[in-house]
Structure formats: structure tokens, C-alpha cells
Enzyme design. Structure first.
Site, short mmCIF file in Angstrom:
data_model
loop_
_atom_site.label_atom_id
_atom_site.label_comp_id
_atom_site.label_asym_id
_atom_site.label_seq_id
_atom_site.Cartn_x
_atom_site.Cartn_y
_atom_site.Cartn_z
N CYS A 1 -2.15 9.08 -7.53
CA CYS A 1 -3.46 8.91 -6.88
C CYS A 1 -4.37 10.04 -7.36
CB CYS A 1 -3.32 8.93 -5.36
SG CYS A 1 -4.94 8.79 -4.55
N ASN B 1 4.34 6.94 -5.82
CA ASN B 1 2.95 7.21 -6.19
C ASN B 1 2.83 8.69 -6.54
OD1 ASN B 1 0.22 7.74 -6.37
ND2 ASN B 1 -0.34 6.30 -4.75
N LYS C 1 4.94 5.48 -10.73
CA LYS C 1 3.59 5.11 -11.17
C LYS C 1 2.86 6.33 -11.68
CE LYS C 1 -0.48 2.47 -9.79
NZ LYS C 1 -1.02 1.59 -8.76
N LYS D 1 0.88 -1.17 0.00
CA LYS D 1 0.00 0.00 0.00
C LYS D 1 0.92 1.23 0.00
CE LYS D 1 -3.70 2.60 0.58
NZ LYS D 1 -4.43 2.95 -0.65
N ILE E 1 -1.30 1.95 -15.52
CA ILE E 1 -1.78 3.24 -15.06
C ILE E 1 -2.37 3.14 -13.64
CG2 ILE E 1 -2.32 4.19 -17.34
CD1 ILE E 1 -5.23 3.25 -16.97
N ASN E 2 -2.38 4.25 -12.91
CA ASN E 2 -3.20 4.34 -11.71
C ASN E 2 -4.66 4.48 -12.17
OD1 ASN E 2 -4.18 4.92 -9.02
ND2 ASN E 2 -2.14 5.70 -8.50
N ALA F 1 -12.21 5.66 -3.27
CA ALA F 1 -11.49 6.83 -2.73
C ALA F 1 -11.20 6.46 -1.27
CB ALA F 1 -12.31 8.10 -2.84
N MET F 2 -10.15 5.66 -1.10
CA MET F 2 -9.78 5.21 0.24
C MET F 2 -9.17 6.38 1.02
SD MET F 2 -10.65 2.22 -0.66
CE MET F 2 -10.51 1.40 0.89
O1 RRO Z 1 -5.74 5.31 -1.26
C1 RRO Z 1 -6.39 5.61 -2.28
O2 RRO Z 1 -7.51 6.13 -2.21
C2 RRO Z 1 -5.84 5.41 -3.63
C3 RRO Z 1 -4.51 5.56 -3.99
BR1 RRO Z 1 -3.19 5.93 -2.75
C4 RRO Z 1 -4.13 5.44 -5.36
O3 RRO Z 1 -2.96 5.61 -5.76
N1 RRO Z 1 -5.08 5.17 -6.27
C5 RRO Z 1 -6.38 4.98 -5.91
O4 RRO Z 1 -7.22 4.73 -6.79
N2 RRO Z 1 -6.74 5.10 -4.61
#
Ligand code: RRO
Length: 304
Positions: A128, A125, A163, A45, A189-190, A70-71
Site C-alpha cells: 500500500c 499487502n 503483493k 479487502k 503491482i499495487n 487513499a482509502m
Molecule cells: O486502503 C487503501 O487506501 C489502499 C490499499 Br490497503 C492498497 O494496498 N492500495 C491502495 O491503493 N489503497
């Protein structure tokens, strides 16, 4: 039997399938489980300098052909991640440490700590799609991408992957900037910026509003990005976005990828993900008289 082993920036992978960042990556035990279940490598992660709770629920929603998440970059912070990595490293296979920071200084501090914990490579990263001050907000700018990559390269000895976000007008321009900064590979891709609306509430489903779309629906976007990058950079490309079969994998390899990452498919196939994909790719290679996965890289460009 066709050969599935691939090399990427000095890392030897038993097969091209890498567990993508954010999938099973918050604990070392689940990363080790993916490696024992056949992953060629795993990405952690994305880890930052301090613990972060992430956004309020709901943080993920299933939509046609994938998910929107959307973590909010939830993670325990770099200092607490040491013991997770000790677990993740036990199977003896490549572990790639993903990091996110607000600037080059934070990226370098994270990179040094990750290297000290024993990861085999780093993934920056810069992509995001929904993090204020992080991720794509940095990685959409070629100068910032180059500067952060160059700073991290100067700070560590292990390979550095960058990335990339598809949410730009030219991913090739950003890929070239990462290469100019000394990146050993790019990962593309992200997730794509996306949103779902809860009709009865008349509001976005996710607490954050927009999120990142992943899964089979984004595969053509990922393939096009890898194809464009292959024409723009000399460093290897790690392809991802919606891979759920051996034929999807073959498509990404032909577009120009050397290795692949998988995410959304893990929610469907769980521990069988890696054996399933390896078996299917192997079958595709043998039935089309290719000797190895390596032999497919870039084939769609008609250069050989
Ligand atoms: O944690 C997230 O919401 C997240 C990350 Br870090 C990312 O690089 N890409 C994504 O779709 N969610």
C-alpha cells in the site's frame, strides 16, 4: 474454444481473472457476487488486527486514465471479518485473504485467523503506497519482505502470495526476497504513488494528500514489472494494473503472468467485468491459434 483454466500454487481458477483487493472486498456478499458473476477468484479487502475507519473524504478521485485513491486501509478488523468470509466462501470458488500488519507477529496472527476462516490462500499487502508503518514502508525493504514472508509461511499451510509495490528501484530484487522467504507466488503491482491538486483550493484533492494511482494509465508500468519479475523469480506471477480488455490480459500473460487481477475496470463494467474479459481473452487466443491462456505465459521473453 481456447482453455481459460489456470492453476496458481495449487489453486484451480476457471479463468485467470481475479477480483483485486479493495474492490467490492469489504463485504462477503459483494465478493460472492463477483464470483457468481464469473470471477476466477477474489481477493478480500486488506484486513488488519483491529477495526480501522480509514482516511477522511475525499478518498478517491478520477484522473485521466484511472483513479487515485487513499482509502487508508479501512476494514472491520480480523475478528469481525469471519462472517463476511462465510458469505464469500458460499459460491465454492477460491477466496484469497489479504492481510496487512505492522510486523511479522501481526502478519502471522492475521494469517492464522484467515486460514482458520477457510480462505484458500493469503495475499500479504506489503505494498500500500500511503500507509504509515504498513504496506510499502515494509515491502520496499527486501530483508523485511523476506522475514515477514518466511514467518507467515511457517505459520500456515495454505499458499502465501506477496503483493509487491512498483514504487521501488528494482521490483525484481523485492520479488526475489519474497521467493527466498518461501512465497508461493508474487502479485504485481499495487498502485503507483500519485497526487492530484485542487487548483481553486491550492491543496491536494485527497484528504491524505498523495494516494495510489490505478487504471489504464499504469498498464505499461505493470507489464514492465511483470516482465522483470519473470526474469528474476521461478514462482508464478499474478499480474495487474490497468487491465480492461482481453488484449491487455494477453499482454500481461506474455510478459510472464500466470493469473491476473482486475480493479478499476469493475467500476465501469460492474457485474459484466468477468464475462467481458473472459470472452475477449478467449477470442484473442482462438484468433491467434493459442490453445490455452496458459500457453501465453512468458511468450514475450522469446524462450520458446
Ligand atoms: O486502503 C487503501 O487506501 C489502499 C490499499 Br490497503 C492498497 O494496498 N492500495 C491502495 O491503493 N489503497
Amino acid at each position: 474454444m481456447a482453455e481459460l483454466t489456470v492453476d496458481i500454487a495449487g489453486l484451480r481458477l476457471q479463468n485467470p481473472f481475479i477480483l483485486a483487493s479493495g474492490i467490492w472486498g469489504e463485504t462477503g456478499a459483494t465478493l460472492a457476487r463477483a464470483l457468481r458473476a464469473g470471477a476466477g477468484a477474489v481477493v478480500t479487502k486488506s484486513i488488519g488486527v483491529a477495526p480501522r475507519a480509514g482516511y477522511a473524504n475525499p478518498t478517491i478521485v478520477e484522473v485521466p486514465a484511472g483513479f487515485i485513491n487513499a482509502m487508508g486501509l479501512p476494514n472491520p478488523g480480523i475478528d469481525a471479518y469471519k462472517e463476511e468470509l462465510e458469505e464469500a466462501l458460499k459460491p465454492g470458488k477460491p477466496v484469497i485473504g489479504s492481510v496487512f500488519g505492522a510486523n511479522a507477529r501481526e502478519f502471522c496472527a492475521l494469517a492464522r485467523k484467515m486460514e482458520g476462516y477457510g480462505v484458500h490462500a493469503l495475499e500479504l499487502n506489503l505494498s500500500c503506497p500511503h500507509a504509515q508503518g504498513y504496506g510499502a514502508q515494509l515491502g520496499q525493504d527486501p530483508d523485511i519482505t523476506k522475514r515477514i514472508t518466511a514467518s507467515v509461511k511457517a505459520a500456515v499451510k495454505i499458499p502465501v502470495f506477496v503483493k509487491l509495490t512498483p514504487n521501488v528501484s528494482s521490483i525484481a530484487t523485492i520479488g526475489k526476497a519474497a521467493e527466498a522467504g518461501g512465497a508461493d507466488a508474487v502479485a504485481a503491482i499495487n498502485t503507483l504513488k500519485g497526487m492530484a491538486i485542487e487548483l481553486e483550493l491550492c491543496r491536494p484533492v485527497l484528504s491524505h494528500g498523495s494516494g495510489g494511482y490505478s487504471g489504464p494509465g499504469i498498464k505499461p508500468v505493470g507489464v514492465a514489472c511483470v516482465y522483470d519479475l519473470f526474469g528474476a523469480v521461478k514462482i508464478p506471477i499474478i499480474g495487474m494494473g490497468g487491465i480492461s480488455s482481453g488484449e491487455d490480459a494477453a499482454e500481461y500473460l506474455m510478459a510472464g503472468a500466470t493469473a491476473l487481477q482486475v480493479g478499476s475496470i469493475v467500476y465501469k463494467k460492474r457485474d459484466r467485468t468477468f464475462t467481458h474479459l473472459s470472452r475477449e481473452l478467449s477470442h484473442f487466443l482462438s484468433s491467434h491459434h493459442y490453445k490455452s491462456a496458459r500457453a501465453l505465459t512468458g511468450k514475450a521473453h522469446g524462450r520458446s
